[in-house]
Scaffold this motif. Structure first.
Motif, mmCIF file in Angstrom:
data_model
loop_
_atom_site.group_PDB
_atom_site.id
_atom_site.type_symbol
_atom_site.label_atom_id
_atom_site.label_comp_id
_atom_site.label_asym_id
_atom_site.label_seq_id
_atom_site.Cartn_x
_atom_site.Cartn_y
_atom_site.Cartn_z
ATOM 1 N N VAL A 133 78.403 27.075 64.820
ATOM 2 C CA VAL A 133 78.766 25.817 64.167
ATOM 3 C C VAL A 133 78.820 26.011 62.659
ATOM 4 C CG1 VAL A 133 78.001 23.466 63.679
ATOM 5 C CG2 VAL A 133 77.896 24.351 66.019
ATOM 6 N N GLN A 134 77.820 26.692 62.116
ATOM 7 C CA GLN A 134 77.792 26.901 60.675
ATOM 8 C C GLN A 134 78.888 27.863 60.211
ATOM 9 O OE1 GLN A 134 75.943 25.042 58.656
ATOM 10 N NE2 GLN A 134 75.380 24.036 60.586
ATOM 11 N N ILE A 135 79.183 28.875 61.013
ATOM 12 C CA ILE A 135 80.283 29.782 60.665
ATOM 13 C C ILE A 135 81.600 29.021 60.610
ATOM 14 C CG2 ILE A 135 81.621 31.765 61.476
ATOM 15 C CD1 ILE A 135 79.025 32.925 62.578
ATOM 16 N N SER A 136 81.803 28.121 61.571
ATOM 17 C CA SER A 136 83.022 27.311 61.584
ATOM 18 C C SER A 136 83.104 26.419 60.353
ATOM 19 C CB SER A 136 83.069 26.472 62.861
ATOM 20 O OG SER A 136 84.235 25.682 62.906
ATOM 21 N N LYS A 137 81.992 25.832 59.955
ATOM 22 C CA LYS A 137 81.988 24.953 58.790
ATOM 23 C C LYS A 137 82.266 25.709 57.502
ATOM 24 C CE LYS A 137 78.844 21.350 60.493
ATOM 25 N NZ LYS A 137 77.535 20.683 60.280
ATOM 26 N N HIS A 138 81.710 26.907 57.382
ATOM 27 C CA HIS A 138 81.805 27.634 56.125
ATOM 28 C C HIS A 138 83.059 28.481 56.003
ATOM 29 C CE1 HIS A 138 77.613 26.458 55.711
ATOM 30 N NE2 HIS A 138 77.624 26.939 54.474
ATOM 31 N N PHE A 139 83.506 29.053 57.110
ATOM 32 C CA PHE A 139 84.598 30.019 57.027
ATOM 33 C C PHE A 139 85.802 29.645 57.881
ATOM 34 C CE2 PHE A 139 80.661 32.422 56.213
ATOM 35 C CZ PHE A 139 80.944 32.896 54.934
#
Length: 489
Positions: A133-139
């Motif tokens: 989820v965080q990878i999707s948000k950031h990158f």
């Protein structure tokens, strides 16, 4: 992967990405693929080996013996150093409703082993999902998809994520730490490396968390081990200050970078370097992880599982490179890179398939005990079945989850000579000897011993050597030797 990058990848303000709180990922086909692979590994190789023995026996004893600590396996077979029960206790609590159903249905305990493994796998995958989820948000979504793709074509992460190793318990916590780190919650991740928290605040946070962790483990493990104990300190002292772990083999300083990481990351290994060069934002995550690997490299004894917690961040760097190459694949200079990535991914899939098949053949002890239970013709009557399990089969798949109830009973007593075995009242023996006096060798079980290349299809052939032999006492009225295929010498 999708063509669009998503808001998190292209939108920047003052050189930093704009974080959209609404952007997230939902359960999709990638999750189905990952879960399917993990379940497949559990079904194909449910048994556990020596590195997992403490935790799997602890989980069994918590579930089946509960407060009867005197019956726990670790009090008789304590191992070289004491281990903490914290991870085993958490998995036992979460899996207990499923085990209650298996007990209600009177299913063999081997089904409980599957459920325990699946419970731990679910915990690990849940922490992977939070990181995704965080990878999707950031990158961006493309990077998130590439991250999952690279993980699925690798063998070690998904094979080990359901195995009760201390390193997997640590991996779950590390994945959560990565998640908090990317969410800019420094007190949850001790973000002193990114200067998002002051040095003294980091020291205070470390001290508080360390104190809480020590209190928890001392209270729990002192009860379980029946003496005052801080097990992780004993392990740290044993491995680091005494350097006793070197007795189990040593490797050169560069081994993690020249052997372990290339084998575990496969195509992602060179791509991670490209990702670091292409994307400045990922460096703040990668460099501390590389520092962790370098520090571990100073210890002479090395194992691949020790650096498993570093793989998610390194895979994230590789995913950035793979996504960029994929989106630029129609550009002249990027076409060759794209084709090279396709070939590397295909090679990774082939390597993972071969490694998986080899690993499934690496538990001859568990397979031998399963065969003994299946072939024995009189398990339903009252004739006692006393099985002695030697060190090798105990280290290659046998745990208390593999045992059956009366009339079966089991002994793992160590150091018994062949002469002494003949004087004891054992009905069956599982050991590495092909010949034991007064016993007949009933069946031999092979285990993985190497890979052989050949010109025919398939081009790779797995070699198996005889590892575990099943022996039955010749004069025992309960052993019907005519039902057994016999041993291969």
């Amino acid at each position: 992967m999708e063509e669009s990058q998503g808001k998190g990848e292209n939108s920047k303000r003052n050189g930093n990405p704009i974080h959209s709180g609404k952007q997230t990922i939902q359960f999709d086909g990638w999750d189905v693929v990952v879960i399917t692979i993990v379940v497949f590994h559990v079904l194909m190789a449910p048994y556990t080996k020596v590195e997992e023995s403490f935790n799997i026996q602890a989980i069994h004893d918590i579930l089946y013996h509960r407060q009867e600590i005197g019956r726990y396996d670790h009090l008789e077979f304590s191992g070289v150093v004491p281990r903490t029960f914290i991870g085993a206790l958490v998995v036992s609590i979460l899996s207990s409703p499923f085990i209650w159903v298996t007990n209600l249905l009177k299913l063999p305990k081997i089904y409980s082993l599957h459920l325990v493994r699946l419970t731990l796998g679910s915990i690990t995958l849940a922490t992977f999902y939070s990181l995704r989820v965080q990878i999707s948000k950031h990158f961006g979504r493309n990077v998130c998809n590439a991250f999952t793709l690279l993980t699925t074509v690798q063998f070690h992460l998904l094979f080990y994520c359901s195995r009760p190793l201390p390193n997997i318990f640590a991996l779950c916590l590390v994945n959560l730490s990565y998640t908090f780190w990317m969410r800019k919650q420094p007190r949850s991740t001790l973000g002193v490396l990114t200067k998002s928290i002051s040095f003294w605040d980091a020291v205070k946070s470390c001290a508080i968390m360390a104190l809480l962790s020590i209190v928890a483990t001392v209270l729990v493990d002192s009860v379980m081990w029946q003496r005052w104990l801080w097990p992780e300190m004993e392990v740290f002292w044993f491995n680091t200050f005494l350097n006793r772990s070197a007795e189990w083999g040593v490797f050169p300083f560069h081994w993690y970078f020249t052997s372990a990481l290339p084998r575990s990351m496969l195509a992602a290994y060179p791509l991670a370097l490209v990702g670091i060069l292409l994307e400045q934002r990922v460096r703040q995550y990668v460099f501390p992880v590389l520092g962790f690997v370098i520090l571990y490299s100073k210890l002479p004894h090395k194992e691949l599982r020790f650096v498993l917690p570093s793989l998610p961040i390194l895979n994230m760097a590789a995913a950035i490179a793979l996504s960029r190459i994929y989106l630029s694949r129609w550009k002249p200079r990027w076409t060759i890179l794209y084709r090279g990535c396709v070939l590397m991914l295909l090679a990774s899939v082939g390597y993972t398939m071969v490694t998986s098949i080899a690993s499934y053949a690496n538990y001859p002890g568990g397979q031998a005990l399963e065969m003994l239970h299946k072939i024995d013709a009189n398990t339903s009557n009252s004739i006692p079945r006393i099985v002695h399990i030697d060190v090798l089969p105990a280290m290659t798949g046998i745990s208390r989850f593999c045992e059956k109830g009366p009339p079966w009973s089991y002994s793992k007593e160590e150091g018994i000579s062949l002469v002494t075995l003949t004087l004891r009242n054992f009905t069956y023996l599982l050991n590495a000897h092909s010949d034991v006096p007064t016993f007949k060798c009933l069946l031999s079980v092979g285990g993985f011993s190497g890979i052989e290349l050949q010109w025919s299809f398939p081009p790779v052939k797995l070699k198996r050597n005889l590892k575990v032999h099943i022996h039955g006492r010749e004069e025992s009225s309960g052993v019907h030797t005519d039902k057994w295929p016999g041993c291969i010498t």
